[in-house]
Motif scaffolding. Structure first.
Motif: not given
Length: 477
Positions: A98-112
């Motif tokens: 759950g934490s990993l998904k939350n950390e990736v969701h947002g900025d990292l999604d957009w950057i990738v």
């Protein structure tokens, strides 16, 4: 010496469309950016965005060259993986799924996704630009990556219909002229100024009204010492309009405050009267779409939720969310507030996937706007409940633990909210067969309820029943 003319060089899974020879474009530094984006994607979630081994060579090539279809974002891709694999990937990254998904969701999604955009004009120009945006993310600064904008989509449309759009644009330019831009900007400035002035006047009028109302139980004046605050509010409701000087905005705001108080005290009929009158006044003043109208819809949705009218609450919360997005922007604090209510309603309707999406979006907004730890933990708690009801107790446990830790730190160990967290975590531990710890948490929650709300509390009774069930199950085993 061993490469045929026209043959692509590189590992297929990491190739950009132009490197694979699909576009006829020369390869430049943006191809390296694409490959770095794929590598970052794999580092984050343990899977390639498009894996040739999963879809086959032909399927891979088709997905790579079709510009109208994009691979899922990293957080979405992670959500589709097998639960055991999710847990393993998260463990390697020293976190939970759950934490990993939350950390990736947002900025990292957009950057990738910016790095891997099939249109290389929209990628980062160089690997250094990609690195700089990652550094902004790590420094909690705004990143340059953004989802594809309306302007970009409009540009695609213009390129497809260049002749027709050119004719229409020329006609519009001749008719409207440049004065339109100036007029619009002046109108926006004037509206912002007027709104600020109105809100200041509203706040002052409502403050005066509430001050007068809450002073009514004073023994030296007003209604006297034996009058409760709610009785004073009941008396003040009859002439709100007069007390706020006939200012409709202030009357609507005062009725919204009083209606919400009535709801919190369980006086739902009176709450509905005040909230519906407030909504009617705000529509009369501002029209059908305005932040204050959205606020009234949100308060009415809270009332419907409290009364168990979940479908009505769902409709009202959805309307408030869309109105606030349109009027205030998608990342505004108040959008998150409506999303939380919507997520709770969806949870009650057992629409758990939708509830998860609402809570994750609200969490992203709160983190971006610098919400305090307690507000963040409220969303962890709600997400954990969603996972628990879906049988994903391994995802629920760490979120419940984090919520409990924050509440202990911020509120102290005797808080009712701490007892609530204990009661949420204990059944999760039961499901994971951690019976001794679950029993300890139930007993701690019981002690808090006894001290805080007394031995007649329904919360205490429910906790005792849960503990009794746990002890009976242990005996049976």
């Amino acid at each position: 010496l061993v490469t045929q003319f026209g043959q692509a060089l590189g590992t297929p899974a990491y190739m950009s469309p132009e490197q694979a020879g699909a576009t006829g474009l020369d390869v430049d530094s943006r191809t390296d950016v694409y490959s770095l984006g794929v590598t970052l994607y794999e580092l984050l979630v343990g899977r390639l965005p498009i894996d040739p081994r999963e879809v086959g060579p032909q399927g891979f090539l088709a997905q790579l060259v079709m510009k109208e279809t994009d691979p899922p974002t990293p957080s979405t891709r992670f959500s589709t993986l097998d639960r055991d694999f999710q847990a393993a990937i998260a463990r390697f990254r020293q976190t939970d799924p759950g934490s990993l998904k939350n950390e990736v969701h947002g900025d990292l999604d957009w950057i990738v996704m910016k790095a891997m955009d099939k249109d290389r004009e929209r990628r980062y120009e160089t690997p250094n630009a990609l690195a700089a945006d990652l550094e902004r993310h790590l420094a909690h600064e705004a990143v340059l990556a953004r989802p594809p904008s309306a302007t970009y989509r409009a540009g695609k449309f213009v390129r497809r219909h260049r002749w027709g759009v050119g004719v229409v644009a020329a006609l519009v330019a001749l008719v409207m002229g440049f004065s339109v831009v100036t007029s619009v900007q002046a109108s926006r400035i004037a509206r912002a100024r007027d709104r600020a002035q109105v809100e200041a006047a509203n706040a002052e009028a409502v403050l005066d009204f509430m001050t007068e109302t809450l002073s009514a139980p004073d023994p030296r004046e007003g209604l006297g010492l034996d009058v409760t605050v709610m009785e004073a509010i009941d008396a003040a409701v009859e002439d709100i309009s007069e007390k706020v000087g006939g200012v409709l905005n202030a009357e609507a705001a005062a009725r919204a405050v009083i209606g919400n108080l009535y709801r919190q005290y369980g006086r739902y009929s009176e709450a509905r009267d005040q909230l519906e009158t407030s909504l009617e006044l705000r529509r009369q003043i501002h029209g059908p779409s305005h932040p204050e109208v959205a606020e009234s819809l949100d308060l009415l949705a809270d009332l419907e939720l409290a009364e168990g009218h979940y479908q009505s609450a769902d409709t009202l919360f959805r309307t408030a969310v869309e109105m606030r997005r349109h009027e205030l922007g998608p990342s505004d604090y108040w959008v998150a507030e409506s999303l939380v209510g919507l997520g709770i309603t969806q949870k009650e309707l057992e629409q758990y996937d939708e509830a998860e999406d609402s809570f994750l979006e609200a969490l992203d907004i709160r983190e971006r706007t610098g919400a305090v730890a307690l507000r963040i933990s409220e969303l962890w708690d709600n997400l954990a409940t969603v996972y628990y009801h879906q049988g994903e107790v391994d995802l629920a446990e760490p979120l419940y633990r984090r919520t409990l830790a924050i509440r202990r730190t911020e509120l102290g160990s005797e808080s009712i909210l701490v007892a609530q967290s204990l009661n949420n975590l204990a059944p999760t531990l039961e499901a994971l067969e951690k019976y001794t710890e679950a029993e300890s948490l139930y007993r701690e929650a019981m002690n808090i309820y006894r001290e805080s709300v007394g031995p007649e509390s329904g919360h205490l009774a429910n906790t005792m029943v849960n503990l009794a069930i746990l002890l009976a199950e242990e005996l049976n085993e």
